[in-house]
Design a protein around this motif. Structure first.
Motif, PDB file in Angstrom:
ATOM      1  N   ILE A 181      14.704  12.896  14.410  1.00  0.00           N
ATOM      2  CA  ILE A 181      13.319  12.417  14.420  1.00  0.00           C
ATOM      3  C   ILE A 181      13.019  11.575  13.183  1.00  0.00           C
ATOM      4  N   VAL A 182      13.353  12.095  12.003  1.00  0.00           N
ATOM      5  CA  VAL A 182      12.987  11.399  10.765  1.00  0.00           C
ATOM      6  C   VAL A 182      13.886  10.190  10.502  1.00  0.00           C
ATOM      7  N   PHE A 183      15.208  10.410  10.468  1.00  0.00           N
ATOM      8  CA  PHE A 183      16.111   9.342  10.039  1.00  0.00           C
ATOM      9  C   PHE A 183      16.497   8.373  11.152  1.00  0.00           C
ATOM     10  N   HIS A 184      16.542   8.850  12.387  1.00  0.00           N
ATOM     11  CA  HIS A 184      16.917   7.969  13.492  1.00  0.00           C
ATOM     12  C   HIS A 184      15.700   7.232  14.049  1.00  0.00           C
ATOM     13  N   GLN A 185      14.579   7.961  14.212  1.00  0.00           N
ATOM     14  CA  GLN A 185      13.425   7.355  14.880  1.00  0.00           C
ATOM     15  C   GLN A 185      12.376   6.805  13.920  1.00  0.00           C
ATOM     16  N   LEU A 186      11.865   7.644  13.018  1.00  0.00           N
ATOM     17  CA  LEU A 186      10.763   7.206  12.154  1.00  0.00           C
ATOM     18  C   LEU A 186      11.204   6.195  11.099  1.00  0.00           C
ATOM     19  N   LEU A 187      12.265   6.503  10.386  1.00  0.00           N
ATOM     20  CA  LEU A 187      12.735   5.589   9.340  1.00  0.00           C
ATOM     21  C   LEU A 187      13.697   4.526   9.882  1.00  0.00           C
ATOM     22  N   ALA A 188      14.326   4.805  11.021  1.00  0.00           N
ATOM     23  CA  ALA A 188      15.297   3.901  11.657  1.00  0.00           C
ATOM     24  C   ALA A 188      16.409   3.499  10.685  1.00  0.00           C
ATOM     25  N   TRP A 189      16.904   4.484   9.904  1.00  0.00           N
ATOM     26  CA  TRP A 189      17.980   4.218   8.961  1.00  0.00           C
ATOM     27  C   TRP A 189      19.327   4.132   9.656  1.00  0.00           C
ATOM     28  N   HIS A 190      19.510   4.895  10.703  1.00  0.00           N
ATOM     29  CA  HIS A 190      20.782   4.893  11.422  1.00  0.00           C
ATOM     30  C   HIS A 190      20.600   5.507  12.811  1.00  0.00           C
ATOM     31  N   HIS A 191      21.636   5.396  13.622  1.00  0.00           N
ATOM     32  CA  HIS A 191      21.724   6.067  14.920  1.00  0.00           C
ATOM     33  C   HIS A 191      22.909   7.016  14.832  1.00  0.00           C
ATOM     34  N   PHE A 192      23.051   7.881  15.829  1.00  0.00           N
ATOM     35  CA  PHE A 192      24.172   8.820  15.791  1.00  0.00           C
ATOM     36  C   PHE A 192      25.493   8.065  15.762  1.00  0.00           C
ATOM     37  N   VAL A 193      25.633   7.061  16.617  1.00  0.00           N
ATOM     38  CA  VAL A 193      26.812   6.190  16.592  1.00  0.00           C
ATOM     39  C   VAL A 193      26.297   4.759  16.485  1.00  0.00           C
ATOM     40  N   ASP A 194      26.503   4.129  15.348  1.00  0.00           N
ATOM     41  CA  ASP A 194      26.034   2.756  15.139  1.00  0.00           C
ATOM     42  C   ASP A 194      27.080   1.755  15.629  1.00  0.00           C
ATOM     43  N   ARG A 195      27.091   1.531  16.938  1.00  0.00           N
ATOM     44  CA  ARG A 195      28.053   0.589  17.534  1.00  0.00           C
ATOM     45  C   ARG A 195      27.360  -0.285  18.575  1.00  0.00           C
ATOM     46  N   GLY A 196      26.303  -0.950  18.205  1.00  0.00           N
ATOM     47  CA  GLY A 196      25.572  -1.782  19.154  1.00  0.00           C
ATOM     48  C   GLY A 196      24.305  -1.078  19.606  1.00  0.00           C
ATOM     49  N   THR A 197      23.290  -1.842  19.913  1.00  0.00           N
ATOM     50  CA  THR A 197      21.955  -1.320  20.171  1.00  0.00           C
ATOM     51  C   THR A 197      21.896  -0.354  21.344  1.00  0.00           C
ATOM     52  N   ALA A 198      22.385  -0.736  22.501  1.00  0.00           N
ATOM     53  CA  ALA A 198      22.273   0.128  23.687  1.00  0.00           C
ATOM     54  C   ALA A 198      23.064   1.419  23.492  1.00  0.00           C
ATOM     55  N   PHE A 199      24.269   1.304  22.995  1.00  0.00           N
ATOM     56  CA  PHE A 199      25.097   2.493  22.784  1.00  0.00           C
ATOM     57  C   PHE A 199      24.512   3.382  21.688  1.00  0.00           C
ATOM     58  N   ALA A 200      23.973   2.772  20.647  1.00  0.00           N
ATOM     59  CA  ALA A 200      23.370   3.535  19.553  1.00  0.00           C
ATOM     60  C   ALA A 200      22.198   4.363  20.056  1.00  0.00           C
ATOM     61  N   LEU A 201      21.367   3.765  20.873  1.00  0.00           N
ATOM     62  CA  LEU A 201      20.230   4.495  21.440  1.00  0.00           C
ATOM     63  C   LEU A 201      20.689   5.609  22.365  1.00  0.00           C
ATOM     64  N   ALA A 202      21.700   5.339  23.166  1.00  0.00           N
ATOM     65  CA  ALA A 202      22.242   6.365  24.068  1.00  0.00           C
ATOM     66  C   ALA A 202      22.831   7.522  23.265  1.00  0.00           C
ATOM     67  N   SER A 203      23.500   7.211  22.158  1.00  0.00           N
ATOM     68  CA  SER A 203      24.086   8.269  21.335  1.00  0.00           C
ATOM     69  C   SER A 203      23.000   9.148  20.719  1.00  0.00           C
ATOM     70  N   ASP A 204      21.861   8.551  20.360  1.00  0.00           N
ATOM     71  CA  ASP A 204      20.735   9.349  19.865  1.00  0.00           C
ATOM     72  C   ASP A 204      20.215  10.278  20.955  1.00  0.00           C
ATOM     73  N   GLY A 205      20.216   9.798  22.191  1.00  0.00           N
ATOM     74  CA  GLY A 205      19.799  10.634  23.315  1.00  0.00           C
ATOM     75  C   GLY A 205      20.724  11.819  23.515  1.00  0.00           C
ATOM     76  N   VAL A 206      22.022  11.599  23.348  1.00  0.00           N
ATOM     77  CA  VAL A 206      22.998  12.688  23.465  1.00  0.00           C
ATOM     78  C   VAL A 206      22.779  13.703  22.340  1.00  0.00           C
ATOM     79  N   LEU A 207      22.558  13.229  21.123  1.00  0.00           N
ATOM     80  CA  LEU A 207      22.268  14.125  20.003  1.00  0.00           C
ATOM     81  C   LEU A 207      21.003  14.932  20.292  1.00  0.00           C
TER      82      LEU A 207
END
Length: 155
Positions: free
Chosen positions: A32-58
């Protein structure tokens, strides 16, 4: 001061449920804080669509851990088998363990993402892993105290 333990308390399951809840809460806080609110990183930073999907898996994983942990805790409570003194340490061990694992394995070994993409990332790494290690150490110390209290109440 030792906490009296019910005769049929189940410290191992109480600890397990608490660890699951701790992992789920820390993963939720991270997501919530680092992935969504601050947008510092995603769970897997490998492209926008995949990064968002990886956050969903997390997010799905953290919800599963929270639900399972709370169901086990509710079951223990209903059966009168919850072990006093084990919930806090378990929560802290789960939360700190998640933080250290994420910092060491996800950030450094697997390089799935960094805490933040800046020139001096090591400062963030020290803070991230260090905070997790402190939480983990406090949980371990509280667990030792709970186990000593249980051993003295069984004499």
């Amino acid at each position: 001061m030792s906490i009296p333990h019910p005769k049929h308390a189940n410290p191992r399951r109480t600890l397990l449920a608490s660890v699951l809840i701790g992992i789920g809460c820390m993963a939720a806080l991270d997501e919530i804080v680092f992935h969504q609110l601050l947008a510092w990183h995603h769970f897997v930073d490998r492209g926008t669509a995949f990064a968002l999907a990886s956050d969903g898996v997390l997010h799905a994983g953290e919800l599963v851990l929270l639900v399972v942990g709370f169901f086990v805790m509710i079951e223990l409570h209903g059966a009168g088998r919850q072990a006093p003194g084990y919930r806090g340490p378990g929560f802290l061990l789960g939360a700190g363990g998640f933080q250290v694992f994420d910092g060491v394995v996800d950030h450094k070994l697997l390089r799935l993402h960094q805490v933040r993409y800046v020139d001096d990332v090591w400062l963030y790494d020290v803070a991230w892993i260090g905070a997790g290690a402190i939480i983990l150490a406090i949980g371990w110390l509280l667990l030792r105290r709970a186990r000593r209290g249980r051993a003295s109440s069984q004499r």
